[in-house]
Design a protein around this motif. Structure first.
Motif, PDB file in Angstrom:
ATOM      1  N   ALA A  21     -63.032  -7.703  24.595  1.00 32.28           N
ATOM      2  CA  ALA A  21     -62.390  -6.406  24.399  1.00 32.28           C
ATOM      3  C   ALA A  21     -63.312  -5.219  24.605  1.00 32.28           C
ATOM      4  N   SER A  22     -64.479  -5.407  25.153  1.00 29.17           N
ATOM      5  CA  SER A  22     -65.439  -4.300  25.114  1.00 29.17           C
ATOM      6  C   SER A  22     -64.901  -3.039  25.785  1.00 29.17           C
ATOM      7  N   LEU A  23     -65.127  -1.938  25.110  1.00 28.53           N
ATOM      8  CA  LEU A  23     -64.623  -0.634  25.542  1.00 28.53           C
ATOM      9  C   LEU A  23     -65.797   0.210  25.990  1.00 28.53           C
ATOM     10  N   ASN A  24     -65.597   1.036  27.003  1.00 28.77           N
ATOM     11  CA  ASN A  24     -66.690   1.939  27.351  1.00 28.77           C
ATOM     12  C   ASN A  24     -66.573   3.238  26.549  1.00 28.77           C
ATOM     13  N   GLY A  25     -67.593   4.073  26.675  1.00 24.01           N
ATOM     14  CA  GLY A  25     -67.670   5.279  25.858  1.00 24.01           C
ATOM     15  C   GLY A  25     -66.474   6.208  26.011  1.00 24.01           C
ATOM     16  N   PHE A  26     -65.987   6.369  27.231  1.00 19.62           N
ATOM     17  CA  PHE A  26     -64.832   7.237  27.462  1.00 19.62           C
ATOM     18  C   PHE A  26     -63.601   6.698  26.745  1.00 19.62           C
ATOM     19  N   GLU A  27     -63.429   5.389  26.861  1.00 15.80           N
ATOM     20  CA  GLU A  27     -62.258   4.768  26.249  1.00 15.80           C
ATOM     21  C   GLU A  27     -62.300   4.911  24.735  1.00 15.80           C
ATOM     22  N   LYS A  28     -63.500   4.719  24.175  1.00 11.71           N
ATOM     23  CA  LYS A  28     -63.627   4.866  22.727  1.00 11.71           C
ATOM     24  C   LYS A  28     -63.295   6.285  22.283  1.00 11.71           C
ATOM     25  N   LEU A  29     -63.755   7.230  23.058  1.00 15.83           N
ATOM     26  CA  LEU A  29     -63.511   8.627  22.710  1.00 15.83           C
ATOM     27  C   LEU A  29     -62.013   8.920  22.732  1.00 15.83           C
ATOM     28  N   GLU A  30     -61.318   8.427  23.750  1.00 12.46           N
ATOM     29  CA  GLU A  30     -59.883   8.671  23.832  1.00 12.46           C
ATOM     30  C   GLU A  30     -59.136   7.985  22.693  1.00 12.46           C
ATOM     31  N   ILE A  31     -59.572   6.775  22.361  1.00 10.61           N
ATOM     32  CA  ILE A  31     -58.912   6.080  21.242  1.00 10.61           C
ATOM     33  C   ILE A  31     -59.164   6.848  19.946  1.00 10.61           C
ATOM     34  N   ALA A  32     -60.395   7.339  19.760  1.00  9.87           N
ATOM     35  CA  ALA A  32     -60.691   8.106  18.541  1.00  9.87           C
ATOM     36  C   ALA A  32     -59.806   9.349  18.456  1.00  9.87           C
ATOM     37  N   ARG A  33     -59.619  10.012  19.587  1.00 13.55           N
ATOM     38  CA  ARG A  33     -58.759  11.204  19.590  1.00 13.55           C
ATOM     39  C   ARG A  33     -57.329  10.822  19.233  1.00 13.55           C
ATOM     40  N   GLN A  34     -56.888   9.701  19.795  1.00 13.66           N
ATOM     41  CA  GLN A  34     -55.525   9.268  19.514  1.00 13.66           C
ATOM     42  C   GLN A  34     -55.372   8.870  18.046  1.00 13.66           C
ATOM     43  N   LEU A  35     -56.399   8.241  17.476  1.00 11.00           N
ATOM     44  CA  LEU A  35     -56.345   7.871  16.057  1.00 11.00           C
ATOM     45  C   LEU A  35     -56.266   9.121  15.188  1.00 11.00           C
ATOM     46  N   ALA A  36     -56.952  10.171  15.619  1.00  7.77           N
ATOM     47  CA  ALA A  36     -56.875  11.434  14.880  1.00  7.77           C
ATOM     48  C   ALA A  36     -55.450  11.979  14.946  1.00  7.77           C
ATOM     49  N   LYS A  37     -54.835  11.838  16.107  1.00  4.36           N
ATOM     50  CA  LYS A  37     -53.455  12.289  16.283  1.00  4.36           C
ATOM     51  C   LYS A  37     -52.493  11.472  15.420  1.00  4.36           C
TER      52      LYS A  37
END
Lengths: 520, 520
Positions: A21-37
Motif C-alpha cells: 500500500a505504500s503511498l508517496n508524499g503527494f498522495e499522503k498530503l491529499e489524503i490528509a487534506r481529505q481527512l481534514a475535510k
C-alpha cells in the motif's frame, strides 16, 4: 449535548503498512487534506524516524494542516526527536510513543539479560522506558500519547501500572491497542472499565483504543470500549492496516450516528465526505474494497432480491437504516465533458478532495482533454483515477512513448515498446503468453530487469461502454514490493504504464536507500 | 465437553442474493459438497418457489447430500409445498419459513385493510399466518424453522408471542434475524436473553440468529447472541449476502475456536477447509475478497512492517493468534504439471473440493494439458480458475472460435472475432477505445446485442510470470444482471470469453423466463 468521541485516523500510518500500500508524499498530503475535510480530530501522518521519505511526508502534512498531526515514535530518544523535528511546524503537534507491555511481547523483544533476569525485572525496564520516552516527548510538546502495545493481551495489573506511570510522566492520551485482534467486545470493554477503576490518575488523560480485525471484531471492540469509557478511537478508512486491518472509521462513525439512541455519543465527522475519502484511499493505495463492505462497498446500498425491492419501494426504511446520500454516495452527480473547461474541472476536483498545484493542473487538464476525446461523459470516478494515475508521479525515470501489440488465438502475442528517459530512447520487442506478458517482457528487455510480478489487477473504474481501465501492478525485487498504477481506455496500455510505474518506484528506492518498518 | 453451536450456512441462499452473484446448478452443487466437507450442520440451498432453476438446484443438492438441507419459503402454502417438493428426497430436509414481525415491515407489507384495520389487528394476522405456515410445513417434515424477519427491530413483547406460538405450532428452530444490520452486540444479546426469559416453551426449540453487516457488527452480534443463549448461527462464506452481507462463517468459527477460553462453545467445523471454501465461493460468485478481510483475505496473515517481521521471527505468537495453516492456507503446496497425469489431476481437484464427472473430467484434462504447455507449474489457484471457468458452463449457445486484436499507442484498436453456435459460424470485426472494447464491439455486432457493461474486473490468479488472468464481466439487460467469467494467459481472450459467457447467461435467462427474489 452528548459526549464527543475523538476520531484518530491512522490510515497514513497503520493503513499504509498494508502489504503493497505504500503511498508517496503527494498522495499522503491529499489524503490528509481529505481527512481534514472529513473532520477527523487527529491524523497520524506516519513514523518519521523510519525513513527520510516518511519524515518528509509527515513534515509536509504537519506544515500545512490545521488538524492535530501525530507522529509515531518507538520509546527511543532518536524516534521521539525525529517525530518532533517532523512535527515542529504543526499547529497542533502530537508525539505518539509506544512500547509493548504483554508478557509474550516483552519476552520476545526484551529477551536479553541486559533488560533484566526475570519477567518482573524486564517489566520494570519496560515501565521505565515508557515513562522516559513520554517525559522526553513532553520536553517538546504538550500533546503526548502513549500506547501500550498488545494491551489486549497484557495483564491488567501491569497495564494499570504502566498507564498510571505514563500519565504521571505526562501522557494526555493513553492508548490501549488490541494489537493482534484477539479480544471479544465484552472482554475488551471490561478491560477499559477496569482500567478506569484501577488507574488513580485516569481522569487526567483520554483513554484511546486501537483495535485490529483478525477475528472480525475491531469495530465492535471499539464501540464496546467507548461504552466503557474510551473517548478516542484509532481507525482507518476502509479498515486497511496490518493483516486483517484496523477498525474501519466509516463503520464506527456511522454506528455511533445511526444508533445514537442507544449510544449517546457523537463525532464531529462530516458524514457526506465518507464516500469520497474511501474512494481516494482505495485509489491511492490500490487496496480494493469488497462489494459487501459495510458503508462503502459497491453493494452496501444495493437491494437485489425481489422482496427487498418491493419493500424498498413501499418504504425506504424497510431495509435501509442509513441512506447512500448520508455517506456521500451520489451526493451530486456532476458529469464533466470537453465543454466544462479548466475552471469547471478544477472546481470539481476540489470538491472531490484533490488539490493540484497550478503546474499539476496544467497536466491534469491536458489529460482530461485527451480523455474527453475518447469519452463524452467524464464521471467523478474517472477524475479520481486521473488524479491517482497521472498527477502524483514522482521521479518518473522512464516514460512509455510508444506501444503496439498483436495478439489473438493462433497468434504468438507480440509487443513493441519504446521507453524514454532523460538520457535516451530505448525500443524493444518481445513475445509472451498473452499481450500483457509480451509487453512486460518487452519492457524488461528494454530495461534489463526481471522483477517478480506479485499481483496484477485491473478494474473498470466507471460503468458503461468507454470505461477507463485501471491497472495495479505489484512487483517484488529482493525484500521489497513496489506498486504501480496505470490508466487507459486500452487495458494493455494501462498495464504497461502500471508496470513501468512500479519499476520506476523501484529505481527511486534504489537511489534513496531502504526504510525500516513501523507499527503499533 | 463444551456446548455445540450449529452452523447454518446460507451462502447458497442469502449469499447468492448479492448483486451479480448468481450461481448455476453445477456451481451450487459443488459449493454444497464443499460445505459438507467443511462440516457445516445445515445448508440453506435456496428458495425453491422463486424459479424453476432455484427449485432444480435445491433438489439436486437435497437428492445427494447427507447434511441437513434447508429450503426457504415465505409463509404461504405454495412456497412451503414447493420447498417440500424440492427437499423430499433429502436425508435430512428442513423447511425454513419466514414472515416479518417488526411494525415497520408489517405496516409496509400488510398495509391493506384486509390484513386488519389497526396495527394490533395486523399483528394478529401476521401471528396466524406464521403459525399456519409452520403447521403446514410440519405436515411434511419434522424439522421446521421459523424466522421472524426484522426481529432486530421488532418489539420484544410481540416477538415473544410470535416465537412462543410458532414453537407451539411445531417450529424446532426459531430464528431471530437482524435483517437490516441495525443492532449493537449488547442490545442484540439482551434481546436473546429476554426471549429466553419470556418465551415459556423456548426450551423446545433451538434459538438461531441471522445477522447482517450494515454497521460492521454481524459477527459480534452473532457471538453476543451465542453468549446469551443462541445455539445456531446463520452465516455465509466470505460474509457475502444482501447489501453489506451476512455474518462471515469463517470469522465466527475462528473466533469461537481461538477464544474457546472465554466462550466455551465449539463447532464441528473442519477449519482446514476454510480457505478452499472461501476460494471456491469467490471464484464461482465473482465476488472478490478484500485483502484486509479477516481470516481469508490475502493479507490476513501477511506481516508488513519491519517491527512485526522482527517480532514474528522471534516468536510467531507475537502477532499471530492463529496460523495460516489452521485455516487451510498452504495446507499442502502441491504443484502439478504435464507429468502429473489424469489421475494426479483428479486427485488434486477432489482435495480442493471439485468433483467433475468422467465426461467433465475429459474436458478438464484437455484444458489442463493446454495450460501445462504455457505454464510449467500449475498451482491450486490455476485449478480453481479452470474449474470455475471451463467446466461448469451450461447452455453455451455461442463459443469463441477465433479472435485477433491489433492495438497500441497511435493505432486504432481493432478486433476480429469468430463465434460458433449449433446453427452457424459468425465473424465480425470492430474498432474500439481499447482492445477489450474492440472485442466487445465485435461480439455485439456478431450477435446484434448491446448490453450495458456494469462491471469488468480482471485479476491474476497466481503469482509469477505466467499467471492466469481471470476476467469477470457483469452485464445488464433490462432489469437483470448476468455474470460471465473467462480465463486465459491472454487477458483480451479472457475478456472475450467472459463477455460471451455473460451474454450466454442472458440468452439462457430469456429462454427460461424470469425469477422472483427471496430473502430473510
Amino acid at each position: 449535548m452528548s459526549e464527543k468521541i475523538v476520531i484518530f485516523d491512522t490510515t497514513l500510518r497503520d493503513g499504509e503498512q498494508s502489504p503493497g500500500a505504500s503511498l508517496n508524499g503527494f498522495e499522503k498530503l491529499e489524503i490528509a487534506r481529505q481527512l481534514a475535510k472529513l473532520h477527523v480530530d487527529v491524523i497520524e501522518a506516519g513514523f518519521p524516524v523510519s525513513s527520510p521519505a516518511q519524515f518528509e511526508a509527515v513534515k509536509r502534512i504537519a506544515d500545512e494542516s490545521q488538524v492535530i498531526i501525530a507522529g509515531l515514535a518507538r520509546a527511543k530518544e532518536i524516534d521521539v526527536k525525529s517525530a518532533y523535528d517532523a512535527l515542529k511546524n504543526a499547529k497542533h503537534p502530537r508525539i505518539h510513543t509506544f512500547l509493548c507491555t504483554s508478557d509474550i511481547h516483552i519476552l520476545g523483544k526484551f529477551g536479553e539479560s541486559k533488560y533484566g533476569a526475570t519477567l518482573e525485572e524486564k517489566r520494570k525496564t519496560v515501565l521505565k522506558m515508557a515513562c522516559d520516552s513520554v517525559a522526553y516527548a513532553k520536553t517538546f510538546v504538550g500533546d503526548v500519547e502513549f500506547s501500550a502495545e498488545d494491551a489486549g493481551r497484557t495483564d491488567i495489573g501491569f497495564l494499570s501500572d504502566v498507564i498510571e506511570a505514563t500519565i504521571e510522566a505526562g501522557a494526555v492520551t493513553v492508548n490501549i491497542p488490541d494489537t493482534t485482534g484477539y479480544t471479544f467486545p465484552l472482554e475488551f470493554g471490561a478491560k477499559i472499565a477496569e482500567l478506569k477503576r484501577r488507574v488513580k490518575n485516569i481522569d487526567k488523560a483520554i483513554i484511546s483504543v486501537h483495535c485490529h480485525n483478525d477475528l472480525g471484531l475491531a469495530v465492535a471492540n471499539s464501540l464496546s470500549a467507548i461504552q466503557n469509557g474510551a473517548r478516542q478511537v484509532e481507525c482507518t478508512i476502509n479498515g486497511i492496516g496490518e493483516r486483517a486491518g484496523n477498525a474501519s472509521l466509516e463503520e464506527i462513525v456511522m454506528a455511533l450516528k445511526v444508533r445514537h439512541d442507544i449510544c449517546g455519543y457523537h463525532t464531529d465527522t462530516d458524514f457526506t465526505e465518507i464516500y469520497n475519502t474511501s474512494r481516494m484511499v482505495s485509489g491511492f493505495t490500490g487496496i480494493i474494497v469488497q462489494p459487501n463492505k459495510a458503508v462503502v462497498g459497491e453493494n452496501a446500498f444495493a437491494h437485489e432480491s425481489g422482496i427487498h425491492q418491493d419493500g424498498m419501494l413501499k418504504n425506504k426504511q424497510t431495509y435501509e437504516i442509513m441512506t447512500p446520500e448520508s455517506v456521500g454516495v451520489n451526493k451530486t452527480k456532476i458529469i464533466l465533458g470537453r465543454h466544462s473547461g479548466r475552471h469547471g474541472l478544477k472546481a470539481r476536483l476540489n470538491e472531490l478532495g484533490y488539490h493540484p498545484t497550478e503546474e499539476e493542473m496544467q497536466k491534469v487538464y491536458e489529460t482530461f482533454l485527451e480523455l474527453a476525446d475518447k469519452k463524452k461523459e467524464i464521471f467523478d470516478d474517472d477524475l479520481r483515477v486521473l488524479m491517482g494515475d497521472e498527477i502524483y508521479k514522482e521521479d518518473e525515470l522512464y516514460e512509455l512513448e510508444y506501444m503496439h501489440v498483436n495478439a489473438g488465438t493462433g497468434t504468438i502475442p507480440t509487443a513493441t515498446v519504446q521507453l524514454k528517459s532523460e538520457q535516451k530512447i530505448i525500443q524493444e520487442s518481445s513475445t509472451g503468453d498473452g499481450p500483457v506478458d509480451a509487453v512486460f517482457n518487452a519492457i524488461e528487455r528494454a530495461l534489463d530487469l526481471k522483477p517478480a510480478v506479485e499481483s496484477y489487477s485491473v478494474r473498470s473504474v466507471t460503468s458503461g461502454r468507454q470505461a477507463l481501465g485501471e491497472v495495479i501492478v505489484r512487483i517484488r525485487e529482493g525484500e521489497n514490493s513496489f506498486t504501480g498504477r496505470g490508466t487507459s481506455t486500452d487495458i494493455i496500455e494501462a498495464s504497461a504504464k502500471g508496470y513501468l510505474q512500479a519499476i520506476n518506484q523501484y529505481f527511486v528506492f534504489v537511489k534513496s536507500g531502504g526504510e525500516i518498518g513501523d507499527k503499533v
